[in-house]
Scaffold this active site. Structure first.
Site, PDB file in Angstrom:
ATOM      1  N   GLU A  31       0.894  -1.388  -0.108  1.00  0.00           N
ATOM      2  CA  GLU A  31       0.038  -0.062  -0.045  1.00  0.00           C
ATOM      3  C   GLU A  31       0.891   1.287   0.146  1.00  0.00           C
ATOM      4  O   GLU A  31       1.808   1.241   0.831  1.00  0.00           O
ATOM      5  CB  GLU A  31      -0.868   0.251   1.244  1.00  0.00           C
ATOM      6  CG  GLU A  31      -2.140   1.112   1.197  1.00  0.00           C
ATOM      7  CD  GLU A  31      -2.883   1.129   2.475  1.00  0.00           C
ATOM      8  OE1 GLU A  31      -3.656   2.068   2.490  1.00  0.00           O
ATOM      9  OE2 GLU A  31      -2.814  -0.048   3.053  1.00  0.00           O
ATOM     10  N   ASP A 103      -3.830  -5.029  11.506  1.00  0.00           N
ATOM     11  CA  ASP A 103      -2.742  -5.433  10.624  1.00  0.00           C
ATOM     12  C   ASP A 103      -2.883  -6.424   9.752  1.00  0.00           C
ATOM     13  O   ASP A 103      -2.366  -6.422   8.233  1.00  0.00           O
ATOM     14  CB  ASP A 103      -1.407  -5.689  11.401  1.00  0.00           C
ATOM     15  CG  ASP A 103      -1.164  -4.199  12.344  1.00  0.00           C
ATOM     16  OD1 ASP A 103      -1.578  -3.088  11.814  1.00  0.00           O
ATOM     17  OD2 ASP A 103      -0.315  -4.481  13.162  1.00  0.00           O
TER      18      ASP A 103
END
Length: 120
Positions: A31, A103
């Site tokens: 990302e 996460d």
């Protein structure tokens, strides 16, 4: 106080190397770092991302970058989705027995986004 940033970055680099050597992936997806209200956090995140990208490229993997909005659209269909929405949708999409941690959901969301873009 914890470990110095340099030690944590090295741990990320070595951990990614270990995972790559164990599982032999053919590509990596990450990302893009976005700037939030805390510039210091964004800089540290960028350094951690850099350690992961270098580990991937050192192992011969191509690295694909996706914006947070693109990842959220790929998983939830809405680029402003919240973390809880992402976790619930990943649970559904992957048939998990429980919602993944925040996460883990982030990592799985990037993988789902990449897979979707390879199919299109």
């Amino acid at each position: 106080m914890g470990f110095p940033l340099s030690s944590r970055l090295n741990e990320i680099f070595e951990g990614i190397n270990e995972v790559i050597q164990l599982h032999n992936p053919v590509v990596a997806a990450v990302e893009e770092v976005f700037m939030s209200t805390n510039a210091g956090s964004a800089l540290k995140l960028g350094q951690a991302r850099g350690a992961a990208v270098v580990a991937a490229t050192q192992n011969g993997l191509g690295v694909n970058d996706y914006s947070a909005k693109k990842v959220k659209r790929a998983v939830v269909g809405y680029g402003q989705a919240e973390k809880g929405q992402m976790q619930r949708m990943i649970k559904v999409l992957l048939g998990l027995s429980a919602e993944p941690s925040s996460d883990a959901a982030d990592a799985l969301a990037v993988a789902i986004c990449h897979a979707n873009h390879q199919i299109l």
